[in-house]
Structure formats: structure tokens, C-alpha cells
Design an enzyme around this catalytic site. Structure first.
Site, PDB file in Angstrom:
ATOM      1  CE1 TYR A 125      -3.949   2.047   0.699  1.00 15.24           C
ATOM      2  CE2 TYR A 125      -2.928   2.700   2.770  1.00 15.24           C
ATOM      3  CZ  TYR A 125      -3.924   2.849   1.828  1.00 15.24           C
ATOM      4  OH  TYR A 125      -4.893   3.802   2.020  1.00 15.24           O
ATOM      5  NE  ARG A 178      -6.165  12.846  -5.084  1.00 17.96           N
ATOM      6  CZ  ARG A 178      -6.137  11.793  -4.258  1.00 17.96           C
ATOM      7  NH1 ARG A 178      -5.254  10.815  -4.390  1.00 17.96           N
ATOM      8  NH2 ARG A 178      -7.023  11.693  -3.304  1.00 17.96           N
ATOM      9  CE  LYS A 196      -6.827   3.687  -1.121  1.00 15.14           C
ATOM     10  NZ  LYS A 196      -6.868   4.497   0.099  1.00 15.14           N
ATOM     11  CD  GLU A 268      -9.168   5.256  -2.876  1.00 17.23           C
ATOM     12  OE1 GLU A 268     -10.002   4.653  -2.191  1.00 17.23           O
ATOM     13  OE2 GLU A 268      -8.521   6.229  -2.437  1.00 17.23           O
ATOM     14  CG  ASP A 269      -6.332   7.813  -5.401  1.00 17.37           C
ATOM     15  OD1 ASP A 269      -6.912   8.195  -4.364  1.00 17.37           O
ATOM     16  OD2 ASP A 269      -5.188   7.347  -5.390  1.00 17.37           O
ATOM     17  CG  ASP A 291     -10.825   5.600   0.663  1.00 17.94           C
ATOM     18  OD1 ASP A 291     -11.190   5.631   1.842  1.00 17.94           O
ATOM     19  OD2 ASP A 291      -9.677   5.275   0.299  1.00 17.94           O
ATOM     20  CG  ASP A 292      -9.336   9.681  -2.484  1.00 19.49           C
ATOM     21  OD1 ASP A 292      -8.283   9.325  -1.945  1.00 19.49           O
ATOM     22  OD2 ASP A 292      -9.800   9.128  -3.502  1.00 19.49           O
ATOM     23  CG  ASN A 432      -0.623   9.501   1.495  1.00 22.00           C
ATOM     24  OD1 ASN A 432       0.099   9.578   2.466  1.00 22.00           O
ATOM     25  ND2 ASN A 432      -1.911   9.205   1.576  1.00 22.00           N
ATOM     26  CG  ASN A 476      -3.622   5.920   4.709  1.00 21.90           C
ATOM     27  OD1 ASN A 476      -4.604   5.327   4.275  1.00 21.90           O
ATOM     28  ND2 ASN A 476      -2.622   6.303   3.942  1.00 21.90           N
TER      29      ASN A 476
HETATM   30  N1  LIG Z   1      -3.971  10.448   4.417  1.00 20.77           N
HETATM   31  C1  LIG Z   1      -4.998  10.067   3.728  1.00 20.77           C
HETATM   32  O1  LIG Z   1      -5.709   9.135   4.091  1.00 20.77           O
HETATM   33  C2  LIG Z   1      -5.330  10.782   2.463  1.00 20.77           C
HETATM   34  C3  LIG Z   1      -6.593  10.634   1.907  1.00 20.77           C
HETATM   35  C4  LIG Z   1      -6.906  11.325   0.750  1.00 20.77           C
HETATM   36  C5  LIG Z   1      -5.948  12.118   0.162  1.00 20.77           C
HETATM   37  N2  LIG Z   1      -4.725  12.200   0.714  1.00 20.77           N
HETATM   38  C6  LIG Z   1      -3.682  12.998   0.084  1.00 20.77           C
HETATM   39  O2  LIG Z   1      -4.034  14.358   0.115  1.00 20.77           O
HETATM   40  C7  LIG Z   1      -3.563  14.991  -1.051  1.00 20.77           C
HETATM   41  C8  LIG Z   1      -4.705  15.746  -1.688  1.00 20.77           C
HETATM   42  O3  LIG Z   1      -5.699  14.864  -2.103  1.00 20.77           O
HETATM   43  P1  LIG Z   1      -7.080  15.426  -2.665  1.00 20.77           P
HETATM   44  O4  LIG Z   1      -7.877  14.267  -3.069  1.00 20.77           O
HETATM   45  O5  LIG Z   1      -7.688  16.394  -1.753  1.00 20.77           O
HETATM   46  O6  LIG Z   1      -6.549  16.164  -3.968  1.00 20.77           O
HETATM   47  P2  LIG Z   1      -7.251  17.339  -4.739  1.00 20.77           P
HETATM   48  O7  LIG Z   1      -6.566  17.481  -6.029  1.00 20.77           O
HETATM   49  O8  LIG Z   1      -8.710  17.155  -4.712  1.00 20.77           O
HETATM   50  O9  LIG Z   1      -6.930  18.631  -3.835  1.00 20.77           O
HETATM   51  C9  LIG Z   1      -5.667  19.207  -3.726  1.00 20.77           C
HETATM   52  C10 LIG Z   1      -5.852  20.579  -3.116  1.00 20.77           C
HETATM   53  O10 LIG Z   1      -4.565  21.130  -2.865  1.00 20.77           O
HETATM   54  C11 LIG Z   1      -4.530  22.434  -3.379  1.00 20.77           C
HETATM   55  N3  LIG Z   1      -3.162  22.824  -3.729  1.00 20.77           N
HETATM   56  C12 LIG Z   1      -2.393  22.357  -4.732  1.00 20.77           C
HETATM   57  N4  LIG Z   1      -1.215  23.027  -4.752  1.00 20.77           N
HETATM   58  C13 LIG Z   1      -1.259  23.896  -3.725  1.00 20.77           C
HETATM   59  C14 LIG Z   1      -0.349  24.868  -3.238  1.00 20.77           C
HETATM   60  N5  LIG Z   1       0.852  25.069  -3.796  1.00 20.77           N
HETATM   61  N6  LIG Z   1      -0.724  25.598  -2.168  1.00 20.77           N
HETATM   62  C15 LIG Z   1      -1.924  25.415  -1.604  1.00 20.77           C
HETATM   63  N7  LIG Z   1      -2.825  24.519  -2.011  1.00 20.77           N
HETATM   64  C16 LIG Z   1      -2.481  23.761  -3.078  1.00 20.77           C
HETATM   65  C17 LIG Z   1      -5.431  22.385  -4.591  1.00 20.77           C
HETATM   66  O11 LIG Z   1      -5.844  23.695  -4.994  1.00 20.77           O
HETATM   67  C18 LIG Z   1      -6.561  21.547  -4.034  1.00 20.77           C
HETATM   68  O12 LIG Z   1      -7.445  22.350  -3.291  1.00 20.77           O
HETATM   69  C19 LIG Z   1      -2.953  13.893  -1.920  1.00 20.77           C
HETATM   70  O13 LIG Z   1      -1.557  13.910  -1.772  1.00 20.77           O
HETATM   71  C20 LIG Z   1      -3.495  12.629  -1.353  1.00 20.77           C
HETATM   72  O14 LIG Z   1      -2.568  11.584  -1.477  1.00 20.77           O
HETATM   73  C21 LIG Z   1      -4.389  11.563   1.843  1.00 20.77           C
HETATM   74  O1  LIG Z   2      -4.081   5.805  -0.683  1.00 15.39           O
HETATM   75  C1  LIG Z   2      -3.785   6.322   0.393  1.00 15.39           C
HETATM   76  O2  LIG Z   2      -2.782   5.997   1.035  1.00 15.39           O
HETATM   77  C2  LIG Z   2      -4.678   7.328   1.039  1.00 15.39           C
HETATM   78  C3  LIG Z   2      -5.542   8.104   0.133  1.00 15.39           C
HETATM   79  O3  LIG Z   2      -6.582   7.366  -0.393  1.00 15.39           O
HETATM   80  C4  LIG Z   2      -4.800   8.854  -0.922  1.00 15.39           C
HETATM   81  O4  LIG Z   2      -5.332   8.981  -2.022  1.00 15.39           O
HETATM   82  O5  LIG Z   2      -3.713   9.357  -0.639  1.00 15.39           O
HETATM   83 MG   LIG Z   3      -7.054   7.730  -2.370  1.00 11.06          MG
END
Ligand SMILES: NC(=O)c1ccc[n+]([C@@H]2O[C@H](COP(=O)([O-])OP(=O)(O)OC[C@H]3O[C@@H](n4cnc5c(N)ncnc54)[C@H](O)[C@@H]3O)[C@@H](O)[C@H]2O)c1
Ligand SMILES: O=C(O)C[C@H](O)C(=O)O
Ligand SMILES: [Mg+2]
Length: 611
Positions: A125, A178, A196, A268-269, A291-292, A432, A476
């Protein structure tokens, strides 16, 4: 028993089609194809036990000689796997070893995972899966999920029929736009739904046969991939507009029509624009979640609940600033608001405690282009600014949430300011994979004199500070989506409302012990996650019944038992069960052991009833 005699009897048994008996014994799990030859038991990853087939099984199945002359226990095999894995230094190679194991011996793979989830999870993962996706053309060997391309429009149901498993209960699917914080990886995104769903089994005991990973290949706008000779997807720019929407619509319909039972569909993504739009469109008419947006919200709110035990404050006592107002950011913000409302303030007051910042700066109603539609609720009537750092001080932020995909965005100045704002600042670096984390735990501890409460999306090594070692937790969504899915699948929930994600958050938060908090983590140890998933599933089932969303009736008397009974067991099955009916002539022989079976057969043969 002498081999000559045994061979004769085994032939006798085989003539009576013992495989049918064996298949029946195993098909309690509803996962075995009907027509099997002995060798299929070695070839089929679901049935294969490698050298753990007993000599009796080898005789009866007709695979004696196909395996080396030693019988090993599953524990001995695991020790060999661990030894082999340790020989690889590169995580991608470790991943490839594990993928190979899954492709050859499914039970051994899951049993190995269960011995140390914390150690093996990062290899199947996040973060390794990010690397896998980036190199998917190179690592792709055999189908572990379905690819449905835009050119399959009109034929999607037929493609679903090609999937060899008939008892699919959950589909996780991506369009690859994404992938983690790595952007558009097109068909290479397949690593994500595979990973996943692997967690559905490893962390929540959903049988592998019930899981189907799918990539919807609608093209890619990633020029490097379009020019990559190894790329495995269609070489076209991404479909958009009606063409895309019709494709998704056909896919959703085909999934429900293909299976007579209810089917869970996990988005997802997907990139922001499609993620929120599609969730809004489908969440009330399909059994689906994103999920996100929702899973992430649940895990982060769980962490915030646990953090309250350290800060001795409530959620409503914090000021929240988000870097990133996309799927994850806005999903979290919405659920935090719901949780604050449960604490007794109005939604209006709750929203006022949240500030969001995206690539265009603070979500201000006065900024050029306005606030994106999915985040309107969080638009502030403030002067626009692109200076994130100064907001941290001026707003007296106590809880900083990063979901921006910008690695290192929480500079030491920002983190130091957090340390000045409050005694125990909360810092969530959720992006991530690892390189995208807004800060590392070590940076957060160093900048806040070790006072911060920290969680990251990707795993990090322990932090050393002030002579102590801290094990910060992983915020996560993997802590929640497998358990939520388990509950939803089991009670055949019609929908997966937001309230279920708050329920899961509360259940997860309750699993955090004082020891966890003392170690610096607001999540339980990952090795506990299977038990946690079953607890989450129970809470989801109870919630579904309370809200009239369950599709089964009546409610199981003991929901815990109901969940436990379904959960996958990665211990090998004995193909010669304790007691089975062996059909013989016009009667049946009831036997307990192979010896008994053979003895009975000889007796009956003498009497001339078994020819
Ligand atoms: N930890 C977890 O379980 C988990 C879950 C979902 C997503 N994530 C991570 O979170 C991140 C974002 O995912 P998402 O689905 O929200 O993506 P997304 O594309 O929907 O959102 C990204 C956001 O970041 C903003 N952004 C981009 N560049 C920027 C900058 N320089 N300054 C300020 N803001 C900026 C964008 O405008 C947008 O609002 C990814 O890296 C993803 O891996 C982690
Ligand atoms: O896949 C992960 O580790 C968490 C989340 O779903 C992501 O998109 O970053
Ligand atoms: Mg995801």
C-alpha cells in the site's frame, strides 16, 4: 499405511470423484470453481498450499510428485517468506516478491501480512504503491483486476461478466486522474484499487473473491505516459463532458445489474472536479462512497477526537486551517463541522472555525474567480491572501491540516508559529506518498519543542526528541474504509451516508489507548487494525439498522458473531475434512479420517457394493 495399498485405494477414491467431495467441503467459502483437476489445487492461488499439502492430500488430489518430498507447515513457509523478503533492500522489489506470492498462494500472502501489518502494509500500500503505479507498465504481469476502456462503451456489462469470480460484493475503481499526490497516471493507476482491496482482506477480512479492482481507462493527459512505450492504457487525451459522464453512468448501472445481490462501489483517486460531482450524483441512489472525501474525513476526525483527550478541549474549541481545499480537505472540513454540531454549536458557528487555503490562496469570497463550488460553504468574507504562513499566526490556528500534495509546505517557521499559538498544536500532514507530506514528524517535533500532536498520511520512522522516542500514527483512510466496507457489505446497506463516517470515526477513536497517546500517536497500533475493522463494521451495521438502511432482515441477534463468521481466515483449509459423506454405490460412507475412509472402502468393496 503401505503406499501400494494406499495407491490402490486412492485410485478407487478418485474414480468416485473425491474432488467433488473436497470441493464441497471447501465451497462453504463459495469461492471454488466447480470443475477442478488435482493440479488446479497447485496452480490456483486460492487453493494452493505449496509444500503444505499433506501426503494424504497429495495422494487423493493426484499431485503426489508434483511437489518436493517434504511437508511444511504454514508457519515454516512464513519463516521462509520473511527470510526471502529480507534479502531484498528495495521496497519495489519487496513489493514484487509479495505480488508474486499473492499470485501463487493467496492464503500464505494474507497470513504473512497478518503476522505484522505495520511492517508489510507499506509494501503493498502507501507509499510503495505509488512507486508501483509509476512503474506499472514494467510490473504488470497478470490480470488482478479489470480494465474497462472508453472504447468499451455499450459493452461494460459483458466485460464485468468476464471477471472469473461470481460472488463479487465490492468494487474499488479509479479513473487514474489523481493517484495519491502523483497526479494523472492514467491506466497505471490500477495499482491503487488493487492495493485498496488487498486491504479489504488483510485489514477487515473481506474474502478476496468478493473484491474486484477496476480501472476505468478514459485516457490520460499525462504527456510522458502517452509517449511511454511501456504504457498499457489507451493513448488518448482524457475524455470529458458527456462522453465521460455517459461512460460512468453505464459503468455504475452495469455493476448493479451484473450482480443479484447489492454491490458496494468505492470511488478512489478521482480528480477533484469529478470526485465531488460524481459523489453528489450517486451517493443517494447507489451503495457507494468516495474514500478520499469520506474515508479520509472519518480517519482524521477520529484522530481529532483522540487528540481531545490530550488537549482536554473539544473540537469546537479549535481554530482549523487547511492547506488544500480539494476532495480530502473539504471532506474533512465538512465532517469536522458535523462533529462540532454534535458538540452543541450551530453549523454556522462550526463553519466559522474553519479556514481553507488552496492553490489560489485563502478561500475568500472576494478573491478573483471566487470559491470553488464544492467548497462554497467555507468561503470567508475576508481580504484575499496568498500568504499562508502569516494566516497561521494571525488566525491563532490550533489545528493545521495539510491535504495539498505539496511536500514540505509546512515550513519550520509555520510549525514554530503553531507552537506559539497553543500548548499542544495539532499537525496533520496527510499528503501521500512520503515525499508529498507537508512536513515530517521530526520537523514538527523539532519546531514545537516536542509539544505537537502529529499524524501523517504515509508512514514515517519513529521520532527522537528530548531523549525519548515517539511513534507517530498514520492518519490514513486505511484505518476506516476496510471496516466500513465490511459492515456495508454484510448488512447490504442501500446507501453509505455521511453519518456512517462519523460513526466509524467515533469507533476508531475509542480504540486509541492511553499507551498510544503516550507514544505520540492518536491512532491505535496498525497491528490492531483487524479487530478495529470488525468493531467499525459492527457500528456500521447497527447504524444501518437504526437508519433503516439495512438490506437484510431481521437484524442478526449477535452482530459481533455475524461479523466474525464472515471474516476471511488465512489459515490453510484441510482438504480432507474431519467428517464428510463419501458417496458409495447407493449409500454414503461417513468417515472422519483418510484411514477410516480407506478402511470403509475396502470393507464395502469386499461386499461388492463399491465397484
Ligand atoms: N492520508 C490520507 O488518508 C489521504 C486521503 C486522501 C488524500 N490524501 C492525500 O491528500 C492529497 C490531496 O488529495 P485530494 O484528493 O484532496 O486532492 P485534490 O486534487 O482534490 O486537492 C488538492 C488541493 O490542494 C490544493 N493545492 C495544490 N497546490 C497547492 C499549493 N501550492 N498551495 C496550496 N494549495 C495547493 C489544490 O488547490 C486543491 O485544493 C494527496 O496527496 C493525497 O494523497 C491523503
Ligand atoms: O491511498 C492512500 O494511502 C490514502 C488516500 O486514499 C490517498 O489517495 O492518498
Ligand atoms: Mg485515495
Amino acid at each position: 499405511m503401505r503406499l501400494v495399498k494406499a495407491n490402490f485405494l486412492v485410485k478407487e477414491i478418485r474414480n468416485k470423484n473425491p474432488l467433488k467431495v473436497l470441493v464441497r467441503a471447501y465451497s462453504d467459502d463459495e469461492i471454488v470453481p466447480n470443475l477442478l483437476r488435482g493440479v488446479d489445487y497447485v496452480r490456483h492461488p486460492r487453493l494452493n498450499k505449496g509444500l503444505a499439502f499433506s501426503f494424504e492430500e497429495r495422494q487423493v488430489l493426484g499431485i503426489h510428485g508434483l511437489l518436493a518430498g517434504t511437508v511444511k507447515t504454514q508457519e515454516e513457509q512464513i519463516a521462509i517468506c520473511k527470510y526471502s523478503l529480507n534479502r531484498y533492500k528495495n521496497p519495489l522489489n519487496k513489493h514484487l516478491y509479495l505480488a508474486e506470492l499473492l499470485d501463487t498462494n493467496e492464503k500464505l500472502f494474507y497470513e504473512l501480512m497478518s503476522t505484522d501489518v505495520e511492517k508489510y502494509l507499506p509494501l503493498v500500500y502507501t507509499p510503495t504503491v505509488g512507486l508501483v503505479c509509476q512503474r506499472f507498465g514494467l510490473v504488470y504481469k497478470r490480470p488482478r483486476g479489470l480494465f474497462i476502456t472508453l472504447h468499451d462503451k455499450g459493452k461494460i456489462r459483458g466485460i464485468l461478466r468476464n471477471w472469473p469470480e461470481t460472488h463479487v460484493r465490492a468494487i474499488c475503481f479509479t479513473d487514474g486522474e489523481r493517484i495519491l499526490g502523483l497526479g494523472d497516471l492514467g491506466a497505471y493507476g490500477m495499482g491503487i484499487p488493487i492495493g485498496k482491496l488487498c486491504l479489504y482482506t488483510a485489514l477487515a477480512g473481506v474474502p478476496p473473491a468478493h473484491c474486484l479492482p477496476i480501472t476505468l481507462d478514459v485516457g490520460t493527459n499525462n504527456q510522458m505516459l502517452l509517449e511511454d512505450p511501456m504504457y498499457i492504457g489507451i493513448r488518448e487525451k482524457r475524455a470529458t463532458g458527456d462522453s465521460y459522464d455517459e461512460f460512468i453512468e453505464e459503468f455504475m448501472e452495469a455493476c448493479v445489474n451484473q450482480y443479484t445481490h447489492s454491490i458496494l462501489l468505492q470511488f478512489e483517486d478521482f480528480a477533484l472536479a469529478n470526485a465531488t460531482r460524481l459523489l453528489d450524483r450517486y451517493k443517494n441512489c447507489y451503495c457507494t462512497f468516495n474514500d478520499d472525501i469520506q474515508g479520509t474525513a472519518s480517519v482524521v476526525v477520529a484522530g481529532m477526537f483522540a487528540a481531545c483527550r490530550i488537549t482536554k478541549k473539544k473540537l469546537k474549541d479549535n481554530i482549523y486551517l487547511f492547506l488544500g481545499a480539494g476532495s480530502a480537505g473539504v471532506g474533512i472540513a465538512n465532517l469536522v463541522c458535523d462533529a462540532m454540531v454534535e458538540e452543541g454549536i450551530s453549523m454556522e458557528e462550526a463553519v466559522k472555525k474553519i479556514y481553507m487555503f488552496d492553490a489560489g490562496g485563502l478561500l475568500s469570497t472576494k478573491r478573483q474567480g471566487g470559491v470553488p463550488p464544492h467548497a462554497t460553504k467555507f468561503g470567508r468574507d475576508m481580504e484575499p491572501t496568498k500568504d499562508f504562513g502569516s494566516l497561521v499566526g494571525s488566525l491563532k490556528v490550533t489545528c493545521l491540516v495539510g491535504a495539498s500534495t505539496v511536500g514540505g509546505a509546512f515550513t519550520s517557521a509555520i510549525l514554530q508559529q503553531m507552537g506559539k499559538n497553543t500548548e499542544r498544536p495539532q499537525i496533520y500532514a496527510l499528503s501521500n506518498p512520503t515525499v508529498k507530506a507537508e512536513c515530517t514528524p521530526q520537523q514538527a517535533y523539532d519546531a514545537t519543542e516536542g509539544r505537537c500532536i502529529y499524524a501523517s498520511g504515509s508512514p514515517f520512522p519513529p521520532v527522537k526528541f528530548g531523549g525519548k522516542t515517539y511513534h507517530t500514527g498514520q492518519g490514513n483512510n486505511s484505518y476506516v474504509f476496510p471496516g466500513i466496507a465490511l459492515g456495508v457489505i454484510l448488512c447490504h446497506a442501500h446507501h453509505v451516508p455521511d453519518s456512517m463516517f462519523l460513526t466509524a470515526a467515533k469507533t476508531l477513536a475509542k480504540c486509541v489507548t492511553q499507551k498510544d497517546l503516550d507514544l505520540g500517536r492518536i491512532y491505535p497500533h496498525l497491528n490492531e487494525v483487524r479487530v478495529i475493522s470488525s468493531k467499525i463494521a459492527v457500528s456500521i451495521i447497527n447504524r444501518a439498522f437504526n437508519e433503516g438502511l439495512a438490506g437484510i432482515y431481521p437484524k442478526p441477534e449477535n452482530v459481533e458473531d455475524f461479523v466474525q463468521k464472515y471474516m476471511y481466515n488465512s489459515k490453510y483449509v484441510d482438504y480432507l475434512p474431519d467428517r464428510y459423506d463419501y458417496p458409495c454405490g447407493d449409500s454414503k460412507i461417513k468417515v472422519k479420517t483418510m484411514e477410516e475412509l480407506m478402511a470403509s472402502l475396502t470393507k464395502k468393496t469386499k461386499k461388492g457394493r463399491c465397484k
